[in-house]
Design a protein around this motif. Structure first.
Motif, PDB file in Angstrom:
ATOM      1  N   VAL A  89      58.354  10.239 -12.046  1.00 19.25           N
ATOM      2  CA  VAL A  89      58.381  11.399 -11.102  1.00 19.25           C
ATOM      3  C   VAL A  89      59.609  11.108 -10.340  1.00 19.25           C
ATOM      4  O   VAL A  89      59.939   9.884  -9.827  1.00 19.25           O
ATOM      5  N   LYS A  90      60.287  12.029  -9.916  1.00 20.68           N
ATOM      6  CA  LYS A  90      61.600  12.185  -9.414  1.00 20.68           C
ATOM      7  C   LYS A  90      61.494  12.274  -7.818  1.00 20.68           C
ATOM      8  O   LYS A  90      62.789  12.032  -7.106  1.00 20.68           O
ATOM      9  N   HIS A  91      60.521  12.822  -7.261  1.00 21.58           N
ATOM     10  CA  HIS A  91      60.252  13.283  -5.796  1.00 21.58           C
ATOM     11  C   HIS A  91      59.389  12.254  -5.341  1.00 21.58           C
ATOM     12  O   HIS A  91      58.433  11.886  -5.895  1.00 21.58           O
ATOM     13  N   PHE A  92      59.543  12.060  -3.965  1.00 22.24           N
ATOM     14  CA  PHE A  92      58.596  11.167  -3.200  1.00 22.24           C
ATOM     15  C   PHE A  92      57.336  11.842  -2.658  1.00 22.24           C
ATOM     16  O   PHE A  92      57.461  12.844  -1.943  1.00 22.24           O
ATOM     17  N   LYS A  93      56.098  11.422  -3.253  1.00 21.10           N
ATOM     18  CA  LYS A  93      54.663  12.049  -2.895  1.00 21.10           C
ATOM     19  C   LYS A  93      54.259  11.442  -1.776  1.00 21.10           C
ATOM     20  O   LYS A  93      53.973  10.225  -2.016  1.00 21.10           O
ATOM     21  N   HIS A  94      54.157  11.993  -0.624  1.00 22.05           N
ATOM     22  CA  HIS A  94      53.521  11.226   0.418  1.00 22.05           C
ATOM     23  C   HIS A  94      52.836  11.887   1.636  1.00 22.05           C
ATOM     24  O   HIS A  94      52.688  13.256   1.178  1.00 22.05           O
ATOM     25  N   GLU A  95      52.055  11.336   2.340  1.00 24.60           N
ATOM     26  CA  GLU A  95      51.396  12.072   3.476  1.00 24.60           C
ATOM     27  C   GLU A  95      51.836  11.121   4.914  1.00 24.60           C
ATOM     28  O   GLU A  95      51.991  10.123   4.837  1.00 24.60           O
ATOM     29  N   GLN A  96      52.093  12.237   5.880  1.00 24.94           N
ATOM     30  CA  GLN A  96      52.350  11.572   7.119  1.00 24.94           C
ATOM     31  C   GLN A  96      51.384  10.989   7.782  1.00 24.94           C
ATOM     32  O   GLN A  96      50.513  11.658   8.068  1.00 24.94           O
ATOM     33  N   ARG A  97      51.599   9.744   8.458  1.00 22.56           N
ATOM     34  CA  ARG A  97      50.493   9.289   9.219  1.00 22.56           C
ATOM     35  C   ARG A  97      51.490   8.841  10.508  1.00 22.56           C
ATOM     36  O   ARG A  97      51.884   7.713  10.314  1.00 22.56           O
ATOM     37  N   GLY A  98      51.465   9.544  11.510  1.00 25.84           N
ATOM     38  CA  GLY A  98      52.309   9.324  12.565  1.00 25.84           C
ATOM     39  C   GLY A  98      53.834   9.219  12.389  1.00 25.84           C
ATOM     40  O   GLY A  98      54.186  10.016  11.869  1.00 25.84           O
ATOM     41  N   LYS A  99      54.408   8.210  12.428  1.00 20.26           N
ATOM     42  CA  LYS A  99      55.714   7.799  12.074  1.00 20.26           C
ATOM     43  C   LYS A  99      55.983   7.430  10.683  1.00 20.26           C
ATOM     44  O   LYS A  99      57.240   7.294  10.152  1.00 20.26           O
TER      45      LYS A  99
END
Length: 202
Positions: A89-99
């Motif tokens: 997968v070429k894109h970063f999948k993430h969730e924001q936790r504060g900073k």
């Protein structure tokens, strides 16, 4: 086809991928992280997806997991500069936790959508061996879920490719016990040595 022509094709594919909207992951990522390395590499290393450092740098395996991979490659006798390194997968999948931006595992649909780009890379590079780093990469290449422990350190025939499955360096980083971490690292080195022996075989 000459190496220069192959490199030009990879460059064109990377330029095209930079504008990819095949799945929703592009909305929150900084940029596409395409593969890099020689266009005629004998070995292709395929990970899961870029992490935070890779997303910001635009290069694969430059963060903590990349450092583990570099060390394992060096101990196994493989030159990273001679390998083509990419992700399923070429894109970063993430969730924001504060900073902080925390990694989230890509879905099967996201992996399938991005297989388009992995196939482009494979078509151009045509490696003698693909080393699949972790479950996501192995599942992407097989086209179905896998249990890593059942296929690890085997040469899998996934037409027209030969694939060796091993652990992802990030899995080693997640281990808290130092002895377990060292053991897992040694296993990764052994798997990469196995890959090198395969490459040397006639």
């Amino acid at each position: 086809m000459t190496r220069a022509n192959l490199a030009h094709r990879l460059h064109d594919a990377a330029e095209e991928a930079a504008h990819c909207t095949r799945c929703p992951l592009y909305r929150d990522a900084t940029q596409v992280v395409f593969g890099e390395g020689p266009a005629n590499a004998a070995i292709m290393l395929v990970g899961e997806q870029p992490g935070d450092k890779e997303d910001l740098a635009g290069q694969p395996f430059v963060g903590p997991a990349g450092q583990v991979l570099d060390r394992a490659l060096a101990e196994a006798g493989l030159d990273r500069a001679a390998c083509y390194v990419t992700n399923a997968v070429k894109h970063f999948k993430h969730e924001q936790r504060g900073k902080f931006r925390l990694h989230k595992q890509p879905t099967r649909g996201e992996i399938q959508a991005c297989r388009w780009w992995l196939d482009r890379e494979l078509e151009i590079v045509r490696p003698k061996l693909i080393v699949a780093l972790g479950v996501t990469a192995t599942s992407s290449l097989k086209g179905k879920p896998v249990v890593l422990s059942r296929v690890r350190r085997q040469i899998l025939d996934i037409e027209p490719w030969r694939v060796l499955a091993t652990t992802h360096p990030s899995a080693i980083l997640r281990l808290r016990d130092s002895d377990e971490k060292e053991h897992a690292f040694r296993e990764l080195v052994d798997d990469l040595r196995f890959a090198l022996e395969f490459l040397k075989a006639p």
